[in-house]
Design a protein around this motif. Structure first.
Motif, PDB file in Angstrom:
ATOM      1  N   SER A 108       0.830  -1.213   0.000  1.00  0.00           N
ATOM      2  CA  SER A 108       0.000   0.000   0.000  1.00  0.00           C
ATOM      3  C   SER A 108       0.858   1.253   0.000  1.00  0.00           C
ATOM      4  O   SER A 108       0.519   2.250  -0.642  1.00  0.00           O
ATOM      5  N   LEU A 109       1.998   1.238   0.682  1.00  0.00           N
ATOM      6  CA  LEU A 109       2.905   2.382   0.676  1.00  0.00           C
ATOM      7  C   LEU A 109       3.506   2.589  -0.711  1.00  0.00           C
ATOM      8  O   LEU A 109       3.585   3.713  -1.207  1.00  0.00           O
ATOM      9  N   ALA A 110       3.896   1.519  -1.376  1.00  0.00           N
ATOM     10  CA  ALA A 110       4.455   1.614  -2.728  1.00  0.00           C
ATOM     11  C   ALA A 110       3.420   2.163  -3.703  1.00  0.00           C
ATOM     12  O   ALA A 110       3.736   2.998  -4.552  1.00  0.00           O
ATOM     13  N   ARG A 111       2.163   1.735  -3.590  1.00  0.00           N
ATOM     14  CA  ARG A 111       1.103   2.257  -4.455  1.00  0.00           C
ATOM     15  C   ARG A 111       0.866   3.742  -4.193  1.00  0.00           C
ATOM     16  O   ARG A 111       0.624   4.509  -5.115  1.00  0.00           O
ATOM     17  N   ALA A 112       0.966   4.170  -2.950  1.00  0.00           N
ATOM     18  CA  ALA A 112       0.752   5.575  -2.614  1.00  0.00           C
ATOM     19  C   ALA A 112       1.865   6.459  -3.177  1.00  0.00           C
ATOM     20  O   ALA A 112       1.633   7.613  -3.536  1.00  0.00           O
ATOM     21  N   LEU A 113       3.087   5.933  -3.266  1.00  0.00           N
ATOM     22  CA  LEU A 113       4.197   6.704  -3.819  1.00  0.00           C
ATOM     23  C   LEU A 113       4.022   6.929  -5.319  1.00  0.00           C
ATOM     24  O   LEU A 113       4.387   7.977  -5.839  1.00  0.00           O
ATOM     25  N   GLY A 114       3.508   5.955  -6.019  1.00  0.00           N
ATOM     26  CA  GLY A 114       3.313   6.081  -7.457  1.00  0.00           C
ATOM     27  C   GLY A 114       4.032   4.988  -8.226  1.00  0.00           C
ATOM     28  O   GLY A 114       4.360   3.937  -7.694  1.00  0.00           O
ATOM     29  N   THR A 115       4.296   5.279  -9.488  1.00  0.00           N
ATOM     30  CA  THR A 115       4.947   4.322 -10.386  1.00  0.00           C
ATOM     31  C   THR A 115       6.449   4.517 -10.361  1.00  0.00           C
ATOM     32  O   THR A 115       6.933   5.637 -10.384  1.00  0.00           O
ATOM     33  N   GLN A 116       7.164   3.417 -10.333  1.00  0.00           N
ATOM     34  CA  GLN A 116       8.625   3.469 -10.403  1.00  0.00           C
ATOM     35  C   GLN A 116       9.025   3.442 -11.865  1.00  0.00           C
ATOM     36  O   GLN A 116       8.559   2.601 -12.642  1.00  0.00           O
ATOM     37  N   TRP A 117       9.898   4.380 -12.260  1.00  0.00           N
ATOM     38  CA  TRP A 117      10.378   4.487 -13.639  1.00  0.00           C
ATOM     39  C   TRP A 117      11.875   4.226 -13.675  1.00  0.00           C
ATOM     40  O   TRP A 117      12.629   4.805 -12.904  1.00  0.00           O
ATOM     41  N   THR A 118      12.291   3.372 -14.588  1.00  0.00           N
ATOM     42  CA  THR A 118      13.707   3.067 -14.776  1.00  0.00           C
ATOM     43  C   THR A 118      14.236   3.894 -15.938  1.00  0.00           C
ATOM     44  O   THR A 118      13.620   3.930 -17.010  1.00  0.00           O
ATOM     45  N   ASP A 119      15.349   4.586 -15.729  1.00  0.00           N
ATOM     46  CA  ASP A 119      16.019   5.267 -16.830  1.00  0.00           C
ATOM     47  C   ASP A 119      16.711   4.215 -17.677  1.00  0.00           C
ATOM     48  O   ASP A 119      17.560   3.470 -17.193  1.00  0.00           O
ATOM     49  N   VAL A 120      16.341   4.155 -18.944  1.00  0.00           N
ATOM     50  CA  VAL A 120      16.898   3.164 -19.846  1.00  0.00           C
ATOM     51  C   VAL A 120      18.149   3.709 -20.527  1.00  0.00           C
ATOM     52  O   VAL A 120      19.116   2.997 -20.731  1.00  0.00           O
ATOM     53  N   GLY A 121      18.125   5.010 -20.874  1.00  0.00           N
ATOM     54  CA  GLY A 121      19.281   5.600 -21.522  1.00  0.00           C
ATOM     55  C   GLY A 121      18.943   6.925 -22.173  1.00  0.00           C
ATOM     56  O   GLY A 121      17.894   7.509 -21.922  1.00  0.00           O
ATOM     57  N   ARG A 122      19.839   7.380 -23.040  1.00  0.00           N
ATOM     58  CA  ARG A 122      19.675   8.642 -23.762  1.00  0.00           C
ATOM     59  C   ARG A 122      19.857   8.379 -25.246  1.00  0.00           C
ATOM     60  O   ARG A 122      20.659   7.524 -25.649  1.00  0.00           O
ATOM     61  N   ILE A 123      19.101   9.136 -26.068  1.00  0.00           N
ATOM     62  CA  ILE A 123      19.229   9.021 -27.519  1.00  0.00           C
ATOM     63  C   ILE A 123      19.476  10.397 -28.121  1.00  0.00           C
ATOM     64  O   ILE A 123      19.074  11.421 -27.554  1.00  0.00           O
ATOM     65  N   HIS A 124      20.132  10.403 -29.277  1.00  0.00           N
ATOM     66  CA  HIS A 124      20.501  11.626 -29.992  1.00  0.00           C
ATOM     67  C   HIS A 124      19.960  11.503 -31.416  1.00  0.00           C
ATOM     68  O   HIS A 124      20.316  10.570 -32.141  1.00  0.00           O
ATOM     69  N   VAL A 125      19.078  12.433 -31.813  1.00  0.00           N
ATOM     70  CA  VAL A 125      18.433  12.371 -33.125  1.00  0.00           C
ATOM     71  C   VAL A 125      19.436  12.696 -34.223  1.00  0.00           C
ATOM     72  O   VAL A 125      20.118  13.724 -34.164  1.00  0.00           O
ATOM     73  N   VAL A 126      19.519  11.819 -35.235  1.00  0.00           N
ATOM     74  CA  VAL A 126      20.463  12.015 -36.341  1.00  0.00           C
ATOM     75  C   VAL A 126      19.772  12.200 -37.694  1.00  0.00           C
ATOM     76  O   VAL A 126      20.339  12.808 -38.596  1.00  0.00           O
ATOM     77  N   VAL A 127      18.546  11.683 -37.857  1.00  0.00           N
ATOM     78  CA  VAL A 127      17.790  11.840 -39.100  1.00  0.00           C
ATOM     79  C   VAL A 127      16.342  12.121 -38.736  1.00  0.00           C
ATOM     80  O   VAL A 127      15.781  11.472 -37.846  1.00  0.00           O
ATOM     81  N   VAL A 128      15.740  13.106 -39.434  1.00  0.00           N
ATOM     82  CA  VAL A 128      14.345  13.455 -39.166  1.00  0.00           C
ATOM     83  C   VAL A 128      13.549  13.387 -40.460  1.00  0.00           C
ATOM     84  O   VAL A 128      13.937  13.967 -41.469  1.00  0.00           O
TER      85      VAL A 128
END
Length: 151
Positions: A108-128
């Protein structure tokens, strides 16, 4: 007499060891590493929008996970304001997969805190393109996969 001499020598030895220990400098904590900063994750009760995400990557048929140096496709392009050179963080919602109960109110305490998010990494846009962009994984905390959130 021997008992007194033995006790006195033990006390003097302990006092000398304590004095020597106090004269040495105290080691301070080290500065955070790049991984500490970029891979910390977060817990929030706010809803994170799922409007930008990883579609796939190069050689999508045999490969479903991606890491540093590889290319991924994201579902936003120049029509959505994405430009070459933009940097984004990639994250994923996590649940407690270990599920070890330490105390009664833990869930119940974990649910009250919210969702846990894991940082997966960083990306750099090269083509749009108008509706899709290609980005290179510039930093990887863990593997990147289809459907990961991009912010």
């Amino acid at each position: 007499m021997r008992r007194i001499a033995l006790t006195l020598s033990c006390l003097l030895t302990l006092w000398a060891a304590g004095a020597a220990a106090q004269s040495e400098p105290v080691e301070r904590g080290s500065a955070p590493t790049e991984a500490d900063v970029l891979c910390a994750g977060m817990i929030t009760s706010d809803k994170v929008p799922y409007d930008m995400y990883v579609i796939s990557g190069q050689e999508a048929d045999p490969q479903t996970i991606y890491s540093k140096g590889q290319y991924v496709y994201i579902n936003r392009g120049s029509g959505d304001g994405v430009k070459v050179g933009d940097n984004f963080m990639v994250l994923r919602p996590e649940s407690d997969f270990v599920n070890v109960k330490v105390y009664d109110e833990e869930n119940s305490l974990a649910r009250a805190l919210g969702t846990q998010w894991t940082d997966v990494g960083r990306i750099h846009v090269v083509v749009v393109q108008p509706k899709v962009s290609i980005a290179q994984v510039s930093y990887s905390c863990t593997y990147m996969q289809r459907g990961d959130y991009v912010r």
